[in-house]
Design a protein around this motif. Structure first.
Motif, short mmCIF file in Angstrom:
data_model
loop_
_atom_site.label_atom_id
_atom_site.label_comp_id
_atom_site.label_asym_id
_atom_site.label_seq_id
_atom_site.Cartn_x
_atom_site.Cartn_y
_atom_site.Cartn_z
N LYS A 5 37.01 101.62 53.88
CA LYS A 5 36.07 100.62 54.35
C LYS A 5 36.83 99.39 54.83
O LYS A 5 37.90 99.08 54.33
CB LYS A 5 35.13 100.20 53.21
CG LYS A 5 34.16 101.27 52.80
CD LYS A 5 33.03 100.66 52.05
CE LYS A 5 33.08 101.02 50.59
NZ LYS A 5 31.99 100.42 49.82
N MET A 6 36.23 98.69 55.80
CA MET A 6 36.80 97.42 56.26
C MET A 6 36.56 96.38 55.18
O MET A 6 35.47 96.29 54.63
CB MET A 6 36.11 96.96 57.54
CG MET A 6 36.70 97.50 58.81
SD MET A 6 38.39 97.04 59.06
CE MET A 6 38.21 95.47 59.84
N LYS A 7 37.58 95.59 54.88
CA LYS A 7 37.41 94.52 53.92
C LYS A 7 37.10 93.22 54.65
O LYS A 7 37.59 92.97 55.75
CB LYS A 7 38.68 94.34 53.09
CG LYS A 7 38.92 95.47 52.13
CD LYS A 7 40.01 95.11 51.16
CE LYS A 7 40.14 96.19 50.10
NZ LYS A 7 41.13 95.84 49.08
N THR A 8 36.27 92.42 54.01
CA THR A 8 35.94 91.11 54.56
C THR A 8 37.13 90.18 54.38
O THR A 8 37.74 90.15 53.32
CB THR A 8 34.73 90.53 53.81
OG1 THR A 8 33.64 91.42 53.93
CG2 THR A 8 34.35 89.18 54.36
N GLY A 65 32.98 91.27 58.72
CA GLY A 65 32.51 92.59 58.30
C GLY A 65 31.01 92.62 58.05
O GLY A 65 30.24 92.31 58.94
N LYS A 66 30.60 93.00 56.85
CA LYS A 66 29.18 93.15 56.56
C LYS A 66 28.41 91.83 56.52
O LYS A 66 27.20 91.82 56.51
CB LYS A 66 28.98 93.90 55.26
CG LYS A 66 29.37 93.12 54.02
CD LYS A 66 29.03 93.90 52.77
CE LYS A 66 29.30 93.09 51.53
NZ LYS A 66 28.87 93.77 50.32
N TYR A 67 29.13 90.71 56.49
CA TYR A 67 28.48 89.40 56.46
C TYR A 67 28.17 88.88 57.85
O TYR A 67 27.71 87.76 58.01
CB TYR A 67 29.35 88.39 55.72
CG TYR A 67 29.52 88.74 54.27
CD1 TYR A 67 28.53 88.46 53.35
CD2 TYR A 67 30.67 89.40 53.82
CE1 TYR A 67 28.67 88.80 52.02
CE2 TYR A 67 30.82 89.74 52.50
CZ TYR A 67 29.82 89.44 51.60
OH TYR A 67 29.95 89.79 50.29
N SER A 68 28.44 89.67 58.89
CA SER A 68 28.26 89.20 60.26
C SER A 68 26.90 89.54 60.85
O SER A 68 26.67 89.33 62.01
CB SER A 68 29.36 89.79 61.15
OG SER A 68 29.23 91.18 61.22
#
Length: 69
Positions: A5-8, A65-68
């Motif tokens: 997984k991509m890390k923030t 990442g997921k916060y975008s």
């Protein structure tokens, strides 16, 4: 085998905020030190946040990442 997984990027997460409309806000540069030589008007105008330039949005959103979204 599991997919990686991509890390923030935590530094990016602390420095940028995404608005409800998708714009990215950041703190103005030149506010932290060596402000004796800066005029009061310049210091006043550097307060608050600025909207990030559109050419930089993609790289910041990738780092967030997921916060975008």
């Amino acid at each position: 085998m599991t997919a990686n997984k991509m890390k923030t990027h935590k530094g990016t997460k602390k420095r940028f905020k995404i608005t409800a409309t998708g714009k990215i806000l950041h703190r103005a540069s030149g506010t932290s030190h060596r402000n004796v030589r800066v005029s009061q008007k310049r210091k006043r105008n550097l307060r608050g946040t600025r909207v990030l330039a559109t050419c930089m949005e993609a790289s910041v959103k990738a780092a967030l990442g997921k916060y975008s979204y």
